[in-house]
Scaffold this motif. Structure first.
Motif, PDB file in Angstrom:
ATOM      1  N   LEU A  41     140.693  36.006  88.874  1.00  0.00           N
ATOM      2  CA  LEU A  41     139.483  35.194  88.857  1.00  0.00           C
ATOM      3  C   LEU A  41     139.131  34.685  90.252  1.00  0.00           C
ATOM      4  CD1 LEU A  41     140.113  33.154  85.585  1.00  0.00           C
ATOM      5  CD2 LEU A  41     138.380  34.917  85.925  1.00  0.00           C
ATOM      6  N   ALA A  42     140.125  34.235  90.987  1.00  0.00           N
ATOM      7  CA  ALA A  42     139.869  33.769  92.350  1.00  0.00           C
ATOM      8  C   ALA A  42     139.402  34.920  93.238  1.00  0.00           C
ATOM      9  CB  ALA A  42     141.129  33.123  92.931  1.00  0.00           C
ATOM     10  N   LEU A  43     139.994  36.084  93.062  1.00  0.00           N
ATOM     11  CA  LEU A  43     139.574  37.248  93.831  1.00  0.00           C
ATOM     12  C   LEU A  43     138.131  37.627  93.504  1.00  0.00           C
ATOM     13  CD1 LEU A  43     140.256  39.539  95.787  1.00  0.00           C
ATOM     14  CD2 LEU A  43     141.080  40.850  93.837  1.00  0.00           C
ATOM     15  N   TRP A  75     152.173  46.205  84.445  1.00  0.00           N
ATOM     16  CA  TRP A  75     150.736  46.052  84.663  1.00  0.00           C
ATOM     17  C   TRP A  75     150.451  45.219  85.910  1.00  0.00           C
ATOM     18  CZ3 TRP A  75     146.215  48.005  83.646  1.00  0.00           C
ATOM     19  CH2 TRP A  75     145.059  47.243  83.850  1.00  0.00           C
ATOM     20  N   ILE A  76     151.202  44.147  86.099  1.00  0.00           N
ATOM     21  CA  ILE A  76     150.987  43.283  87.269  1.00  0.00           C
ATOM     22  C   ILE A  76     151.333  44.025  88.553  1.00  0.00           C
ATOM     23  CG2 ILE A  76     151.746  41.160  88.398  1.00  0.00           C
ATOM     24  CD1 ILE A  76     152.138  39.981  85.584  1.00  0.00           C
ATOM     25  N   ALA A  77     152.400  44.839  88.531  1.00  0.00           N
ATOM     26  CA  ALA A  77     152.739  45.641  89.711  1.00  0.00           C
ATOM     27  C   ALA A  77     151.620  46.627  90.041  1.00  0.00           C
ATOM     28  CB  ALA A  77     154.053  46.382  89.475  1.00  0.00           C
ATOM     29  N   TYR A  78     151.016  47.202  89.004  1.00  0.00           N
ATOM     30  CA  TYR A  78     149.883  48.109  89.216  1.00  0.00           C
ATOM     31  C   TYR A  78     148.720  47.372  89.875  1.00  0.00           C
ATOM     32  CZ  TYR A  78     145.640  50.652  87.938  1.00  0.00           C
ATOM     33  OH  TYR A  78     144.424  51.266  87.961  1.00  0.00           O
ATOM     34  N   LEU A  79     148.418  46.162  89.392  1.00  0.00           N
ATOM     35  CA  LEU A  79     147.353  45.380  89.994  1.00  0.00           C
ATOM     36  C   LEU A  79     147.659  45.052  91.454  1.00  0.00           C
ATOM     37  CD1 LEU A  79     146.479  42.818  87.172  1.00  0.00           C
ATOM     38  CD2 LEU A  79     145.155  44.810  87.867  1.00  0.00           C
ATOM     39  N   ALA A  80     148.919  44.739  91.746  1.00  0.00           N
ATOM     40  CA  ALA A  80     149.300  44.420  93.123  1.00  0.00           C
ATOM     41  C   ALA A  80     149.043  45.606  94.045  1.00  0.00           C
ATOM     42  CB  ALA A  80     150.771  44.006  93.172  1.00  0.00           C
ATOM     43  N   MET A  81     149.385  46.798  93.599  1.00  0.00           N
ATOM     44  CA  MET A  81     149.145  47.984  94.433  1.00  0.00           C
ATOM     45  C   MET A  81     147.667  48.229  94.641  1.00  0.00           C
ATOM     46  SD  MET A  81     152.100  50.709  93.290  1.00  0.00           S
ATOM     47  CE  MET A  81     151.672  50.666  91.540  1.00  0.00           C
ATOM     48  N   ARG A  82     146.858  48.020  93.594  1.00  0.00           N
ATOM     49  CA  ARG A  82     145.423  48.231  93.723  1.00  0.00           C
ATOM     50  C   ARG A  82     144.800  47.218  94.689  1.00  0.00           C
ATOM     51  NH1 ARG A  82     142.671  51.475  90.046  1.00  0.00           N
ATOM     52  NH2 ARG A  82     140.936  51.009  91.476  1.00  0.00           N
ATOM     53  N   LEU A  83     145.286  45.989  94.651  1.00  0.00           N
ATOM     54  CA  LEU A  83     144.751  44.979  95.552  1.00  0.00           C
ATOM     55  C   LEU A  83     145.175  45.231  97.002  1.00  0.00           C
ATOM     56  CD1 LEU A  83     145.166  41.624  93.589  1.00  0.00           C
ATOM     57  CD2 LEU A  83     143.061  42.852  94.085  1.00  0.00           C
ATOM     58  N   TRP A  84     146.381  45.737  97.195  1.00  0.00           N
ATOM     59  CA  TRP A  84     146.879  45.938  98.561  1.00  0.00           C
ATOM     60  C   TRP A  84     146.126  47.059  99.267  1.00  0.00           C
ATOM     61  CZ3 TRP A  84     150.022  43.125 101.540  1.00  0.00           C
ATOM     62  CH2 TRP A  84     150.466  43.708 102.735  1.00  0.00           C
ATOM     63  N   ARG A  85     145.800  48.099  98.521  1.00  0.00           N
ATOM     64  CA  ARG A  85     145.077  49.217  99.129  1.00  0.00           C
ATOM     65  C   ARG A  85     143.657  48.795  99.475  1.00  0.00           C
ATOM     66  NH1 ARG A  85     147.384  52.901  95.067  1.00  0.00           N
ATOM     67  NH2 ARG A  85     145.376  52.811  94.002  1.00  0.00           N
ATOM     68  N   LEU A  86     143.221  49.154 100.667  1.00  0.00           N
ATOM     69  CA  LEU A  86     141.871  48.820 101.095  1.00  0.00           C
ATOM     70  C   LEU A  86     140.867  49.710 100.380  1.00  0.00           C
ATOM     71  CD1 LEU A  86     142.391  48.459 104.947  1.00  0.00           C
ATOM     72  CD2 LEU A  86     142.259  46.646 103.239  1.00  0.00           C
ATOM     73  N   GLY A 140     132.755  32.902 104.150  1.00  0.00           N
ATOM     74  CA  GLY A 140     133.218  33.370 105.447  1.00  0.00           C
ATOM     75  C   GLY A 140     132.939  34.846 105.645  1.00  0.00           C
ATOM     76  N   ASP A 141     133.509  35.403 106.701  1.00  0.00           N
ATOM     77  CA  ASP A 141     133.321  36.826 106.950  1.00  0.00           C
ATOM     78  C   ASP A 141     134.342  37.620 106.152  1.00  0.00           C
ATOM     79  OD1 ASP A 141     135.715  36.449 108.247  1.00  0.00           O
ATOM     80  OD2 ASP A 141     134.828  36.421 110.255  1.00  0.00           O
ATOM     81  N   GLY A 142     134.461  38.912 106.447  1.00  0.00           N
ATOM     82  CA  GLY A 142     135.334  39.773 105.654  1.00  0.00           C
ATOM     83  C   GLY A 142     136.813  39.521 105.870  1.00  0.00           C
ATOM     84  N   ALA A 143     137.192  38.981 107.024  1.00  0.00           N
ATOM     85  CA  ALA A 143     138.610  38.812 107.326  1.00  0.00           C
ATOM     86  C   ALA A 143     139.313  37.869 106.357  1.00  0.00           C
ATOM     87  CB  ALA A 143     138.775  38.335 108.776  1.00  0.00           C
ATOM     88  N   PRO A 144     138.760  36.684 106.049  1.00  0.00           N
ATOM     89  CA  PRO A 144     139.455  35.824 105.087  1.00  0.00           C
ATOM     90  C   PRO A 144     139.610  36.472 103.717  1.00  0.00           C
ATOM     91  CG  PRO A 144     137.826  34.568 106.322  1.00  0.00           C
ATOM     92  CD  PRO A 144     137.597  36.017 106.636  1.00  0.00           C
ATOM     93  N   ARG A 145     138.594  37.237 103.280  1.00  0.00           N
ATOM     94  CA  ARG A 145     138.688  37.868 101.968  1.00  0.00           C
ATOM     95  C   ARG A 145     139.749  38.959 101.973  1.00  0.00           C
ATOM     96  NH1 ARG A 145     133.068  37.394 102.327  1.00  0.00           N
ATOM     97  NH2 ARG A 145     132.760  39.631 102.693  1.00  0.00           N
ATOM     98  N   LEU A 146     139.847  39.698 103.082  1.00  0.00           N
ATOM     99  CA  LEU A 146     140.895  40.718 103.181  1.00  0.00           C
ATOM    100  C   LEU A 146     142.265  40.065 103.164  1.00  0.00           C
ATOM    101  CD1 LEU A 146     141.914  43.570 103.636  1.00  0.00           C
ATOM    102  CD2 LEU A 146     141.537  43.236 106.097  1.00  0.00           C
ATOM    103  N   ARG A 164     143.073  39.156  99.640  1.00  0.00           N
ATOM    104  CA  ARG A 164     143.481  40.322  98.848  1.00  0.00           C
ATOM    105  C   ARG A 164     144.948  40.636  99.077  1.00  0.00           C
ATOM    106  NH1 ARG A 164     139.886  44.089  96.800  1.00  0.00           N
ATOM    107  NH2 ARG A 164     141.342  45.770  97.337  1.00  0.00           N
ATOM    108  N   ARG A 165     145.369  40.625 100.334  1.00  0.00           N
ATOM    109  CA  ARG A 165     146.768  40.935 100.644  1.00  0.00           C
ATOM    110  C   ARG A 165     147.697  39.846 100.117  1.00  0.00           C
ATOM    111  NH1 ARG A 165     147.099  45.024 104.645  1.00  0.00           N
ATOM    112  NH2 ARG A 165     145.798  46.690 103.797  1.00  0.00           N
ATOM    113  N   ALA A 166     147.295  38.585 100.257  1.00  0.00           N
ATOM    114  CA  ALA A 166     148.124  37.492  99.743  1.00  0.00           C
ATOM    115  C   ALA A 166     148.224  37.573  98.221  1.00  0.00           C
ATOM    116  CB  ALA A 166     147.536  36.145 100.172  1.00  0.00           C
ATOM    117  N   ALA A 167     147.109  37.888  97.558  1.00  0.00           N
ATOM    118  CA  ALA A 167     147.124  38.020  96.102  1.00  0.00           C
ATOM    119  C   ALA A 167     148.020  39.163  95.672  1.00  0.00           C
ATOM    120  CB  ALA A 167     145.701  38.230  95.579  1.00  0.00           C
TER     121      ALA A 167
END
Length: 215
Positions: A50-52, A105-116, A185-191, A194-197
């Protein structure tokens, strides 16, 4: 002389009734809300999505995800509150299977979020289906259905279920709104988010696997 089995059963039933009568009294309702909000506000896989979403598309467009979260929570908690305790008592491996499925399922989501995302692809990948599936496998639903909600046969069940539903929507708005602050903000905080999530979800997946192994 020791107590008979019937006397032990009667004493146990009496303690359960006294506990439930105290837990779900007017003062107990406040305790119920405190426990529900404390649990729902805790960072987890659904809140992360939701935050993402808020960070990617804003609060207004993230509101469409909330019915999916609520539907998944109700689909799990209502059956658990009515017959879940008896079922899990007769199938001890069921809880382990749920934890492992959630971890996968959560591990799958983590991989999807990490990939740009690829060039031209939308950065926000939070869909109704992902929010629904993630919430369906969220261990919070097990805790709420088995320990916090009254049993389905009790008169306080429907009022507390309504309070729970309202709390789900309110907390979801808080998390999506918090993510929407990053959208300014710009794209950097959102990126970075994503990595932190992704790292947080990977940690949650590992914790679920550990809990399943220890069970």
């Amino acid at each position: 002389m020791g107590a008979t089995p019937a006397e032990i059963d009667a004493a146990g039933t009496g303690r359960q009734k006294r506990f439930r009568n105290g837990m779900f009294s007017p003062m107990g309702t406040a305790a119920f809300l405190f426990a529900i909000w404390g649990l729902l506000l805790t960072p987890g896989p659904t809140n992360t999505l939701l935050a993402l979403s808020g960070a990617s598309v804003g609060l207004g467009r993230s509101l469409r995800l909330m019915p999916a979260e609520l539907a998944a929570y109700l689909l799990v908690t209502v059956p658990l509150a009515t017959a879940g305790a008896d079922f899990l008592a007769g199938a001890p491996l069921a809880a382990v299977a749920v934890r492992l499925a959630a971890a996968g399922w959560i591990a799958y989501l983590a991989m999807r979020l990490w990939r740009l995302p690829a060039p031209g692809q939308a950065a926000g990948e939070v869909t109704l289906a992902r929010v629904f599936t993630t919430t369906l496998l969220n261990p919070k639903a097990l805790i709420i259905g088995l320990t916090l909600l009254p049993r389905g046969s009790e008169p306080d069940f429907l009022p507390h279920l309504a309070l729970f539903a309202g709390s789900v929507l309110a907390v979801a708005t808080i998390w999506a709104g918090g993510g929407a602050l990053l959208k300014r903000g710009d794209g950097a905080p959102r990126l970075l988010y994503r990595r932190a999530a992704a790292c947080w979800l990977a940690f949650l997946a590992a914790a679920l696997v550990g809990a399943a192994i220890r069970a």
